[in-house]
Design a protein around this motif. Structure first.
Motif, PDB file in Angstrom:
ATOM      1  N   VAL A 131       0.811  -1.226   0.000  1.00  0.00           N
ATOM      2  CA  VAL A 131       0.000   0.000   0.000  1.00  0.00           C
ATOM      3  C   VAL A 131       0.842   1.273   0.000  1.00  0.00           C
ATOM      4  O   VAL A 131       0.322   2.341  -0.299  1.00  0.00           O
ATOM      5  N   GLY A 132       2.126   1.186   0.325  1.00  0.00           N
ATOM      6  CA  GLY A 132       2.923   2.407   0.322  1.00  0.00           C
ATOM      7  C   GLY A 132       4.406   2.097   0.229  1.00  0.00           C
ATOM      8  O   GLY A 132       4.837   0.981   0.531  1.00  0.00           O
ATOM      9  N   VAL A 133       5.173   3.094  -0.216  1.00  0.00           N
ATOM     10  CA  VAL A 133       6.626   2.939  -0.293  1.00  0.00           C
ATOM     11  C   VAL A 133       7.284   4.209   0.234  1.00  0.00           C
ATOM     12  O   VAL A 133       6.815   5.314  -0.038  1.00  0.00           O
ATOM     13  N   LEU A 134       8.368   4.029   0.995  1.00  0.00           N
ATOM     14  CA  LEU A 134       9.131   5.158   1.526  1.00  0.00           C
ATOM     15  C   LEU A 134      10.425   5.312   0.749  1.00  0.00           C
ATOM     16  O   LEU A 134      11.158   4.338   0.559  1.00  0.00           O
ATOM     17  N   SER A 135      10.697   6.532   0.326  1.00  0.00           N
ATOM     18  CA  SER A 135      11.997   6.855  -0.268  1.00  0.00           C
ATOM     19  C   SER A 135      12.445   8.176   0.324  1.00  0.00           C
ATOM     20  O   SER A 135      11.612   9.027   0.657  1.00  0.00           O
ATOM     21  N   THR A 136      13.755   8.365   0.450  1.00  0.00           N
ATOM     22  CA  THR A 136      14.237   9.664   0.934  1.00  0.00           C
ATOM     23  C   THR A 136      14.063  10.740  -0.135  1.00  0.00           C
ATOM     24  O   THR A 136      14.149  11.921   0.156  1.00  0.00           O
ATOM     25  N   ASP A 137      13.825  10.313  -1.367  1.00  0.00           N
ATOM     26  CA  ASP A 137      13.723  11.245  -2.486  1.00  0.00           C
ATOM     27  C   ASP A 137      12.278  11.191  -3.026  1.00  0.00           C
ATOM     28  O   ASP A 137      11.830  10.150  -3.507  1.00  0.00           O
ATOM     29  N   ALA A 138      11.584  12.332  -2.912  1.00  0.00           N
ATOM     30  CA  ALA A 138      10.150  12.354  -3.249  1.00  0.00           C
ATOM     31  C   ALA A 138       9.907  11.920  -4.691  1.00  0.00           C
ATOM     32  O   ALA A 138       8.987  11.145  -4.985  1.00  0.00           O
ATOM     33  N   ARG A 139      10.768  12.388  -5.573  1.00  0.00           N
ATOM     34  CA  ARG A 139      10.601  12.074  -6.994  1.00  0.00           C
ATOM     35  C   ARG A 139      10.814  10.572  -7.255  1.00  0.00           C
ATOM     36  O   ARG A 139      10.024   9.929  -7.946  1.00  0.00           O
ATOM     37  N   ARG A 140      11.915  10.034  -6.661  1.00  0.00           N
ATOM     38  CA  ARG A 140      12.191   8.608  -6.884  1.00  0.00           C
ATOM     39  C   ARG A 140      11.076   7.754  -6.287  1.00  0.00           C
ATOM     40  O   ARG A 140      10.628   6.781  -6.886  1.00  0.00           O
ATOM     41  N   GLY A 141      10.600   8.161  -5.110  1.00  0.00           N
ATOM     42  CA  GLY A 141       9.518   7.415  -4.466  1.00  0.00           C
ATOM     43  C   GLY A 141       8.255   7.424  -5.315  1.00  0.00           C
ATOM     44  O   GLY A 141       7.603   6.385  -5.492  1.00  0.00           O
ATOM     45  N   ALA A 142       7.915   8.600  -5.850  1.00  0.00           N
ATOM     46  CA  ALA A 142       6.689   8.708  -6.664  1.00  0.00           C
ATOM     47  C   ALA A 142       6.837   7.902  -7.948  1.00  0.00           C
ATOM     48  O   ALA A 142       5.902   7.198  -8.374  1.00  0.00           O
ATOM     49  N   ASP A 143       8.014   7.981  -8.552  1.00  0.00           N
ATOM     50  CA  ASP A 143       8.250   7.211  -9.791  1.00  0.00           C
ATOM     51  C   ASP A 143       8.170   5.711  -9.512  1.00  0.00           C
ATOM     52  O   ASP A 143       7.588   4.943 -10.284  1.00  0.00           O
ATOM     53  N   PHE A 144       8.760   5.315  -8.389  1.00  0.00           N
ATOM     54  CA  PHE A 144       8.766   3.894  -8.014  1.00  0.00           C
ATOM     55  C   PHE A 144       7.323   3.429  -7.784  1.00  0.00           C
ATOM     56  O   PHE A 144       6.903   2.380  -8.280  1.00  0.00           O
ATOM     57  N   ALA A 145       6.568   4.250  -7.041  1.00  0.00           N
ATOM     58  CA  ALA A 145       5.176   3.878  -6.735  1.00  0.00           C
ATOM     59  C   ALA A 145       4.372   3.732  -8.028  1.00  0.00           C
ATOM     60  O   ALA A 145       3.629   2.761  -8.209  1.00  0.00           O
ATOM     61  N   ARG A 146       4.568   4.670  -8.932  1.00  0.00           N
ATOM     62  CA  ARG A 146       3.816   4.626 -10.206  1.00  0.00           C
ATOM     63  C   ARG A 146       4.211   3.373 -10.994  1.00  0.00           C
ATOM     64  O   ARG A 146       3.353   2.624 -11.453  1.00  0.00           O
ATOM     65  N   ALA A 147       5.512   3.159 -11.118  1.00  0.00           N
ATOM     66  CA  ALA A 147       5.985   2.025 -11.926  1.00  0.00           C
ATOM     67  C   ALA A 147       5.551   0.687 -11.332  1.00  0.00           C
ATOM     68  O   ALA A 147       5.306  -0.276 -12.067  1.00  0.00           O
ATOM     69  N   GLN A 148       5.444   0.650 -10.007  1.00  0.00           N
ATOM     70  CA  GLN A 148       5.107  -0.626  -9.349  1.00  0.00           C
ATOM     71  C   GLN A 148       3.633  -0.711  -8.963  1.00  0.00           C
ATOM     72  O   GLN A 148       3.228  -1.643  -8.264  1.00  0.00           O
ATOM     73  N   ASP A 149       2.858   0.291  -9.365  1.00  0.00           N
ATOM     74  CA  ASP A 149       1.425   0.288  -9.085  1.00  0.00           C
ATOM     75  C   ASP A 149       1.137   0.244  -7.578  1.00  0.00           C
ATOM     76  O   ASP A 149       0.345  -0.570  -7.088  1.00  0.00           O
ATOM     77  N   ILE A 150       1.828   1.128  -6.858  1.00  0.00           N
ATOM     78  CA  ILE A 150       1.638   1.248  -5.400  1.00  0.00           C
ATOM     79  C   ILE A 150       0.915   2.576  -5.154  1.00  0.00           C
ATOM     80  O   ILE A 150       1.304   3.616  -5.706  1.00  0.00           O
TER      81      ILE A 150
END
Ligand code: NDP
Length: 336
Positions: free
Chosen positions: A33-52
């Protein structure tokens, strides 16, 4: 199992992307349901790519989400401890990457915090879940090789270019091949031999990849409390060789090839007085099996594939090998 388990990922990492998200989703009722990244952009990209659905930059915010029951921690190694302590305090179950921590005391503190909070702590030592290693353990326990005398682990690999970062250049992040790979060897041997390593000698190498005080290759020998001597060869720098493992006993040997890997692969040969026999292996995705065991543990119906205590013990062995390599001395392995 069919229980509902909602996950927060702590770390927008390669291992989460390549293996663990899929393994979580392979369990009935499990969702990321969620992912934490220290970098907002990388986290958002990761969430989008992984459908989170959500990405976070603040650990407290992720842990405050009441919809999250469990976290998977796959950040760099120095972060595992504070993130586990925070997750335990928030009442979340924890699947943590290895090495659990950079010191034995820190790893023990993580174990105590999770026990105190009544949450499961598991270590993601994937190799215990391999059909090959489970079969080797069964053969040894069944007496197929008699009394085990020696083990040899061939775990020299080439670190893929996309992972040539903190592992090679950042001691503060717990880099170096010993914390990365020797730690897995230690857990695998404990699992196969049902024995504890008691002392270590080692020599390390810095060839062409690592910098500073970090090693990119090591050869070590461990003595187990059963008397077994185990030889480990781990590296980030070897391009053209396979992995393997052998256990030699009084009545036979198991010879396994291509088994120190993330893939469900590899072969086992049993060699004894009757000659050589290829042993049949049922392969299964290692991470899927680990996540299944984690679900069972959370349901109170079993143990994780590798527990928090297992994670503490592999850290203890890896730290002893690191100390032996750095000092040139024989090191007694301390678990407390
Ligand atoms: P990565 O380097 O992929 O990820 C570690 C952290 O680095 C992430 O949390 C992320 O920080 C940051 N990061 C990731 N990609 C980038 C990028 N492109 N640019 C800048 N920063 C980035 O590590 P691994 O996935 O290889 O390893 C993570 C953990 O998992 C380690 O503890 C390792 O030992 C363990 N591991 C275990 C394996 C197993 O089979 N059990 C196999 C491989 C690793 P942020 O989250 O802040 O975005």
């Amino acid at each position: 199992m069919g229980q509902s388990l909602h996950w927060g990922l702590i770390g927008a990492s390669t291992i989460a992307r390549e293996w663990v998200i899929g393994a979580i989703r392979a369990q009935a009722g499990n969702e990321v349901v969620g992912v934490l990244s220290t970098d907002a952009r990388r986290g958002a990209d990761f969430a989008r790519a992984q459908d989170i659905a959500s990405s976070y930059t603040d650990l407290g915010a992720l842990l405050a989400n009441p919809d999250i029951d469990a976290v998977y921690i796959s950040t760099t190694n120095e972060l595992h401890k504070p993130q586990t302590l925070a997750a335990a305090a928030a009442g979340k179950h924890v699947l943590c990457e290895k090495p659990l921590a950079l010191s034995l005391a820190d790893a023990r503190e993580m174990l105590a915090a999770c026990a105190g909070a009544g949450v499961v702590l598991a270590t993601n030592h994937h190799l215990r879940n391999a059909g090959t290693h489970r079969k080797i353990r069964e053969l040894i326990r069944g007496g197929a090789i008699g009394k085990p005398l020696f083990a040899r682990v061939f775990h020299a690999v080439y670190l893929p270019p996309h992972l040539q970062g903190w592992r090679l250049h950042s001691p503060g992040a717990g880099g170096g091949v010993i914390l990365d790979i020797t730690c897995h060897d230690a857990d695998t041997l404990r699992f196969l031999l049902d024995a504890e390593a008691v002392e270590a000698v080692a020599l390390s190498q810095q060839a062409e990849l690592a910098s500073g005080e970090l090693e990119d290759g090591v050869m070590a020998v461990l003595r187990f409390d059963s008397g077994v001597l185990a030889q480990l060869h781990d590296a980030f720098t070897v391009k053209h060789v396979g992995t393997g493992l052998e256990v030699q006993g009084t009545e036979g040997s198991v010879i396994a090839r291509d088994v120190m890997t993330q893939r469900p692969a590899g072969e086992i040969v049993l060699r004894n007085a009757s000659g050589e026999t290829v042993v049949a292996v049922e392969h299964e995705n290692l991470y899927v099996r680990a996540l299944r065991a984690f679900n069972t543990a959370v349901a109170g119906q079993g143990q994780p594939a590798a527990s928090g205590e297992d994670g503490v013990r592999s850290v203890a062995v890896a730290l002893a090998v690191q100390q032996a390599a750095r000092t040139g001395r024989r090191v007694s392995i301390q678990y407390q």
